[in-house]
Design a protein around this motif. Structure first.
Motif, mmCIF file in Angstrom:
data_model
loop_
_atom_site.group_PDB
_atom_site.id
_atom_site.type_symbol
_atom_site.label_atom_id
_atom_site.label_comp_id
_atom_site.label_asym_id
_atom_site.label_seq_id
_atom_site.Cartn_x
_atom_site.Cartn_y
_atom_site.Cartn_z
ATOM 1 N N MET A 25 0.829 -1.196 0.000
ATOM 2 C CA MET A 25 0.000 0.000 0.000
ATOM 3 C C MET A 25 0.869 1.254 0.000
ATOM 4 S SD MET A 25 -3.462 0.315 0.310
ATOM 5 C CE MET A 25 -3.926 -0.999 1.432
ATOM 6 N N LEU A 77 0.588 5.106 1.076
ATOM 7 C CA LEU A 77 -0.194 6.028 1.880
ATOM 8 C C LEU A 77 0.382 7.424 1.722
ATOM 9 C CD1 LEU A 77 0.316 3.194 3.592
ATOM 10 C CD2 LEU A 77 -1.098 4.347 5.290
ATOM 11 N N ARG A 105 -4.812 9.295 2.010
ATOM 12 C CA ARG A 105 -5.236 8.498 0.867
ATOM 13 C C ARG A 105 -4.433 7.199 0.796
ATOM 14 N NH1 ARG A 105 -8.471 11.244 -2.758
ATOM 15 N NH2 ARG A 105 -8.596 13.503 -2.450
ATOM 16 N N PHE A 106 -5.045 6.207 0.169
ATOM 17 C CA PHE A 106 -4.449 4.878 0.050
ATOM 18 C C PHE A 106 -4.508 4.441 -1.414
ATOM 19 C CE2 PHE A 106 -6.561 5.421 4.086
ATOM 20 C CZ PHE A 106 -5.587 5.077 5.001
ATOM 21 N N GLU A 122 -12.829 3.236 1.518
ATOM 22 C CA GLU A 122 -11.527 2.715 1.944
ATOM 23 C C GLU A 122 -10.368 3.498 1.354
ATOM 24 O OE1 GLU A 122 -10.882 -1.486 1.622
ATOM 25 O OE2 GLU A 122 -13.024 -1.919 1.684
ATOM 26 N N ARG A 123 -10.592 4.217 0.273
ATOM 27 C CA ARG A 123 -9.480 4.845 -0.427
ATOM 28 C C ARG A 123 -8.991 6.116 0.241
ATOM 29 N NH1 ARG A 123 -12.638 4.569 -6.024
ATOM 30 N NH2 ARG A 123 -14.286 4.980 -4.507
ATOM 31 N N GLN A 124 -9.719 6.640 1.186
ATOM 32 C CA GLN A 124 -9.287 7.869 1.834
ATOM 33 C C GLN A 124 -10.034 8.041 3.154
ATOM 34 O OE1 GLN A 124 -10.509 11.430 -0.186
ATOM 35 N NE2 GLN A 124 -12.458 10.579 -0.789
ATOM 36 N N ASP A 145 -1.606 -2.537 10.967
ATOM 37 C CA ASP A 145 -2.691 -1.680 10.525
ATOM 38 C C ASP A 145 -2.636 -0.296 11.147
ATOM 39 O OD1 ASP A 145 -3.306 -2.286 13.120
ATOM 40 O OD2 ASP A 145 -5.126 -3.391 12.685
ATOM 41 N N ALA A 164 -8.698 0.924 5.549
ATOM 42 C CA ALA A 164 -8.036 0.212 4.461
ATOM 43 C C ALA A 164 -6.984 -0.754 4.992
ATOM 44 C CB ALA A 164 -7.403 1.217 3.494
ATOM 45 N N LEU A 165 -6.162 -0.304 5.941
ATOM 46 C CA LEU A 165 -5.113 -1.167 6.475
ATOM 47 C C LEU A 165 -5.696 -2.258 7.357
ATOM 48 C CD1 LEU A 165 -2.251 1.349 7.318
ATOM 49 C CD2 LEU A 165 -2.773 0.166 5.186
#
Length: 1308
Positions: free
Chosen positions: A621, A623, A632-633, A660-662, A679, A697-698
């Protein structure tokens, strides 16, 4: 948590024979101001230097080389520079000397003498906006002049004791407010004067420093009795404040550009401090310098452009070095200590006026060094389960080491504080093993200290990192960054000193092992390396150049020179880089991620974001935080280098709470590190404090890895701690989970966690709806039966492992089913002992409502269990005890169950039990039958009763009769007739058939006198009644037939046929029964009446059709714009028009579908508020418009649709007239009246031809239909609306047209 890293160092040597003026070694030969300045427009450095013949020159240095040398009109010997300033607006260099002379020098070499201050100049400083010159003469007077050297004001420095901001101290409770004797006041005055005396290392010179906005200027000078004092003046020359008396105050002075504090130094008996004053002269904090020598002397202080770093030029033991200090979280960190080796002895340190982290040093040996720095965190990056996720913060010779995997210690504290042999210049973590080891480049820039650290999981087991060895990089080494790519190998980048200001860019490689000396090599490189890092995810040593090119340092193929292999190129040079090799990339090519100084984030040559504040690259990932306050991811994949740029505005969020993306973060948050395999993400706020968050996300990535590895307990605990829906445990891989249910239970091994899992189950696939991942957005995904399937599969596993321990979980699965199986849960309690049953029942009552459980227990017909449940409820014992007692007193089990089912409203089951009780009853059979009939009638359970009584014919027949009566009451005559037949009630069946208009079946039954018992008169009466009912239903032919067959009523039968226009049948019946007189008396008058009626209908229809078609032609000749405008005016006249309505212009295009209609909301002060009022208003408006649409008012937007609808109805009417006219014409011809037949025939034929001529135009030429919009404006009906009758007025479909097949050719 960030360290100052030196990116580049460039040493510019002066031409042979030249030396900087005022840059002699020692404090005595050092001028109070630097003898050089920076041209911010072209990047030049202007230096005042002396040649071997004692002549002064202004040297222009560009890119380290001499660009120009301008002679100056004064001798170098004995001249002291008080300031050199490049004026951007005037494009000249202004030079001031202690002798009082002021010169200006242009780019083309013209030197102009501005003037001379007779008393001499002690200090000079230009305001930041270059509009005001502050000058202190040797006579102790402050002179302020404009940029054109016109005097603003001249005033003595020592003017009064207080300024505009006089200090007031109430001092309540302090020692100063207490009485200590008669002579105390004089003693305090004498002590205060002694304390205010200047330090022994004060150079006695005047210092001037402006505030960043140029509104105030501070002057530090020696007042009476050698006391150092700081005075603040306004831009206009008014005394603003005088500093409070501070003992040991020294000469350095620097006003923070942000305007908050004025910095100086104070020497105390036990330490040397940098002290701060507010604008009003009051003290405001300090910090102690780290030097241990009593001879330590601070020569100067200087703030950088953004007030983030304070540079202190310090002399200690005859050597001068520069210390760079930065504060965070109320603590001052020594971030860099720059030694004199490169410059050949440091005299002055000057910050770039515009670039905050660019520093210039002047040396005693004719050199000027330009250094670029950057703030970067030293954190672990190895993706290992044993990683401590540590960070190392440099604070002088101290290294603040914090392992964030188990100890989030906020700065300025740390879990371990390590003492390095020297101040640290750079720190880097190892890129091998578990990534916990790290190395530190020391201040001598030639030594690297290597530290080893073991893994721990809690603070109690933590062991401080230990110094393993110190590696020397060799003679002449001047490294600035270091990397530790693998055991026994260090790589550094920096300079190799050949002579004063003569250097070359090199890469140092040191190989070491055991306790022996390190083998060091220095490989020259042509590229200017600004960043060196070891990438643990790719196993590479990466070097970023100043032009944006990123190289891999090939340590295998190098011999005499470093081999730099290009691996990527960024669009701009980066201040941070990291690399990863996507796991799904078949080529195995590495992606290099970098962040530029302008907050651009790159992946190779692709721009990912333009507002990136910080980033951290994990193996799976990427970040990064943005200036829009978001974290953001981006998943690491082969498409990372081609990922679409992220939307960087605040409105880009999808709005989903499961995004999940941010995620949003606090303003200015910067990533310190993210757990390499965990995480957690550690963020540092602008004020310095740390926050550890666990982004969705993590967390989900970690949970998915755990589930794939079948680590179910860890996954469940992680979901519980981070509030992740536990359905993900099943939905991530449903088939694998169902196969691993026994292993799941064994690993979790906790009834509470299993209960939590069971209660979270629902019929939804959260892997598609809530946690769809980063590739796709949430979508609805229902999974009917999922909850029941998991619960059913889980119970046998629990039963097999330990039924008593997992009893709560089994109860939970039964309650969580849909519908809840409470009886099944109660059945599980029966084999338990009293104590276990009590505990299980308590838990069941916690899961479900007590009334539901009580009803379930009662529904099991277990009265003792129902009593136990009732005792746990809030019910009144005076109510449930008598009720249960009455039930218990009933002798018949079936009848008791019937009573219980009635109480629980289980009517079908109650009927079964009541029938069973009736079947076994002996004494009270009649009473039970009455109760049974009443219960069936009350609840309408006739069909169920008939099925249950099929074995008792007599009672079955009686129930059929009751059912027939029930159906007859509901006017269900056909069903009632059949029920009566089954019951053997033929008269009632005949009556029902008659009412159902089934005369044939009725008369067949009535005619069977043996079955029905009807007499001939009764059959006659039945026929007459059936005929009347058939006539009411307009079935005249059937009504006549029943009279003719069973009543012999010829006259009435013929009359009914005439009413139904059955002319041929009427004549046939008259002749058949020898009643020709009926033709004259009944048939012919009926034909005449029908002729008149049909002629009127045809004429009326013809007139109506022609009128409506003509009006439709007029309507279609009127443009829709005119109709719409008239509609708006009509609404305005009725007070319904909204404000600010702009009707379409005359040039509006019909193809645009009225896009020129606009409507705005009404004024907020007069508009109705509240959703209820708005809905009511809209409903009233819709009703009004519906009425207008139905009326089709002339001139309205609804008229065309109304006319088309009317024409369609007329066409249907024409088609209905065709068979009637044909039959009538045949009858007229038979009665010898062909002229009348031709008359009605021709009239209808003309009407049909008229319809056929206009139908296509009417229906095919329909225009765009309008409807009433919510804003009160006519808008087009949507094109896809085709169903007629809706309020949106769609186009009317073309009806079935009449034909000429009905015509009689002989009459044409």
């Amino acid at each position: 948590m960030r360290n100052l890293v030196i990116r580049t160092e460039q040493a510019a040597a002066l031409p042979d024979g030249f030396r900087l003026l005022g840059a002699e070694a020692g404090a005595a030969g050092r001028s109070p101001s630097a003898s050089f300045c920076i041209d911010t427009t072209e990047g030049r450095v202007y230096a005042v230097a002396a040649d071997s013949s004692n002549s002064a020159h202004l040297l222009a240095l560009e890119s380290g080389a001499l660009a120009d040398a301008i002679p100056l009109p004064f001798a170098a010997m004995g001249s002291t520079v008080t300031s050199v300033q490049f004026m951007v607006e005037r494009d000249v260099v202004v030079l001031a000397l202690a002798s009082g002379d002021i010169y200006t020098v242009t780019r083309d070499g013209a030197v102009d003498t501005v003037g001379t201050v007779d008393a001499g100049i002690a200090a000079t400083a230009w305001s930041p906006d270059e509009q005001v010159l502050a000058l202190v003469t040797c006579a102790g007077r402050l002179l302020l002049m404009t940029a054109d050297f016109d005097p603003i004001d001249e005033l003595p420095l020592a003017q009064g004791e207080h300024g505009e901001e006089a200090q007031v101290s109430v001092g309540w409770g302090s020692a100063a407010t207490q009485y200590h004797g008669r002579n105390t006041s004089e003693e305090e005055k004498q002590s205060s004067q002694e304390a205010s005396a200047g330090g022994a290392y004060d150079d006695g010179r005047v210092r001037i420093s402006w505030r960043g906005d140029g509104a105030f200027v501070s002057v530090s000078f020696l007042a009476g009795a050698g006391r150092r004092e700081i005075r603040v003046f306004t831009r206009e020359g008014r005394l603003h404040s005088v500093s409070e008396a501070v003992g040991g105050l020294e000469h350095p002075l620097a006003w923070k550009p942000s305007g908050r504090l004025v910095a100086s130094t104070q020497r105390r008996a036990h330490r040397h401090d940098v002290v701060f004053f507010e604008r009003n002269g009051l003290r405001h904090g300090e910090f102690a310098l780290r030097g241990g020598s009593a001879q330590q002397r601070v020569l100067d202080l200087a703030w950088n452009a953004d007030s983030s770093v304070l540079a202190a030029t310090v002399e200690e033991s005859g050597a001068v070095h520069v210390e760079l200090w930065a504060d965070n979280n109320y603590h001052w960190y020594l971030k860099q200590r720059i030694g004199p080796r490169l410059a050949g002895g440091i005299t002055h340190a000057v910050w770039h006026p515009e670039e905050p982290l660019t520093l210039f040093l002047s040396g005693t040996e004719a050199a000027i060094v330009r250094m670029e720095l950057h703030a970067a965190a030293a954190v672990a990056q190895v993706a290992s389960e044993s990683s401590n996720a540590a960070a190392a913060v440099v604070d002088g010779s101290g290294i603040l080491y914090t392992p964030f995997s188990y100890a989030n210690v906020p700065p300025p504290m740390a879990l371990h504080t390590l003492d390095a042999p020297q101040p640290v210049a750079h720190a880097a973590f190892a890129a091998f093993g578990d990534g916990n080891d790290f190395c530190a480049l020391l201040a001598d820039r030639a030594s690297v200290a290597c530290y080893g650290c073991s893994h721990a999981t809690r603070v109690a087991d933590a062991v401080p990192p230990q110094l393993q060895r110190t590696v020397q990089l060799g003679a002449g080494a001047w490294a600035r960054q270091v990397a530790w790519p693998r055991p026994g190998l260090l790589v550094a980048v920096g300079l190799q000193l050949l002579a004063v200001a003569q250097v070359r860019q090199v890469v140092f490689v040191a190989e070491f092992g055991g306790t022996g000396e390190a083998a060091t090599q220095a490989w020259p490189v042509a590229a200017e390396i600004v960043l060196l890092t070891a990438a643990p995810h790719t196993g590479q040593v990466l070097a970023a150049a100043a032009d944006g090119q990123v190289y891999e340092v090939d340590l295998q193929g190098a011999s005499t020179a470093a081999r730099l292999v290009p691996v990527a190129r960024h669009p701009a040079p980066c201040v941070e880089i990291a690399a990863v090799r996507p796991s799904d990339d078949s080529n195995g090519a590495a992606v290099v991620v970098g962040r530029s100084a302008r907050n651009q984030l790159f992946a190779n040559d692709h721009v990912i974001s333009t507002v990136c504040l910080s980033f951290y690259l994990r193996r799976d990932m990427l970040l990064f935080t943005t200036t829009t306050h978001r974290l953001r991811f981006v998943p690491v994949s082969a498409s990372l280098a081609a990922a679409a740029p992220s939307e960087d505005d605040e409105g880009d969020a999808s709005g989903s709470k499961f995004e999940e993306r941010q995620r949003r973060v606090e303003r200015g948050s910067a990533i310190v590190l993210a757990a390499p395999v965990g995480d957690a993400v550690v963020l540092q706020m602008p004020r310095g404090n740390l926050e550890t968050i666990r982004p969705r996300a993590l967390v989900l990535a970690a949970v998915r890895r755990m589930l794939d590895a079948r680590r179910f307990r860890e996954a469940v605990v992680a979901c519980r701690v981070n509030r992740i829906d536990l359905n993900i445990v099943h939905d991530h891989a449903p088939a694998a989970f169902m196969a691993d249910l026994p292993e799941f239970v064994r690993q979790v091994d906790d009834p509470d966690l299993l209960n939590l899992f069971a209660t979270a189950l629902r019929d939804e696939d959260v892997a598609k709806s809530m946690y769809a991942g980063m590739d796709g957005g949430p979508s609805e995904s229902k999974c009917p039966g999922k909850t029941n399937a998991v619960c059913r599969a889980l119970r046998p596993v629990l039963q097999l492992l330990d039924p008593q321990r997992y009893m709560p979980t089994m109860l939970t699965t039964l309650v969580c089913q849909s519908p809840a199986d409470i009886p099944g849960a109660l059945q599980l309690l029966s084999p338990l002992d009293a104590e276990a049953r009590d505990a299980a029942l308590t838990y069941l009552l916690y899961l479900s409502d007590v009334d539901t459980v009580y009803n379930a227990a009662l529904g099991m017909y277990d009265l003792p269990l129902a009593l136990v449940v009732a005792q746990r409820s809030q019910h009144d014992p005076r109510e449930y005890l008598p009720a249960l007692g009455k039930l218990h007193a009933i002798a018949s089990d079936d009848y008791r169950r019937y009573k219980i089912d009635v109480q629980l409203a289980r009517h079908d089951q109650a009927l079964q039990n009541l029938c069973a009780a009736y079947a076994t009853a002996k004494d009270d059979e009649a009473e039970l039958w009455c109760e049974l009939c009443a219960f069936v009638a009350e609840h309408g359970l006739y069909q169920s009763a008939l099925a249950l009584l099929a074995g008792t014919p007599a009672r079955h027949a009686e129930m059929c009769r009751l059912y027939g009566a029930h159906l007859a009451d509901g006017k269900q005559w056909p069903q009632a007739a059949a029920a009566y037949l089954l019951a053997g009630a033929v008269p009632q069946a005949i009556d029902a058939f008659v009412r159902a208009a089934d005369w044939r079946t009725a008369m067949a039954l009535a005619s069977d006198q043996a079955a029905s018992g009807f007499s001939e008169q009764a059959v006659h009466d039945t026929a007459v009644r059936a005929s009347a009912i058939l006539a009411d239903h307009h079935r005249f032919a059937d009504a006549a037939a029943v009279l003719l067959d069973y009543a012999g009523a010829h006259e009435d039968a013929v009359a009914l046929l005439v009413r139904g226009s059955h002319w041929a049948e009427a004549m046939r019946c008259a002749h058949l029964h020898r009643r020709a007189d009926l033709i004259e008396t009944t048939v012919i008058p009926g034909v005449d009446a029908a002729l008149d009626t049909l002629l009127e209908d045809v004429e009326e229809t013809t007139t109506s059709f022609a009128t409506k078609v003509a009006r439709l032609r007029e309507v279609r000749a009127t443009p829709l714009e005119v109709l719409a405008a008239a509609h708006v005016e009509m609404r305005a006249g009725s007070g319904e028009a909204p404000d600010n309505v702009d009707v379409m212009s005359d040039t509006a295009s019909m193809a645009s579908q009225f896009t020129t209609f606009t409507g705005t909301a009404t004024n907020a002060s007069t508009a109705m508020t509240g959703s209820t009022a708005r809905r009511a208003s809209k409903a009233r408006m819709r009703k009004k418009e519906e009425k207008r649409r139905i009326r089709g008012k002339k001139g309205s937007i609804y008229e065309e649709a109304y006319l088309v609808d009317s024409v369609a109805k007329l066409i249907d009417r024409v088609r209905a007239l065709q068979p009637s006219v044909r039959n009538l014409c045949l009858a007229l011809i038979q009665f010898g009246r062909p002229r009348a037949a031709q008359q009605v025939h021709s009239a209808l034929r003309r009407l049909v031809l008229l319809v056929l001529d206009d139908a296509d135009w009417v229906f095919d030429g329909q225009r765009v239909q309008l409807q009433f919009g919510e804003s009160g404006i006519p808008v087009p009906v949507p094109a896809d609306t085709n169903s007629f009758g809706a309020s949106s007025q769609p186009r009317h479909p073309k009806p079935v047209l009449p034909t000429l097949e009905w015509t009689i050719s002989a009459l044409v």
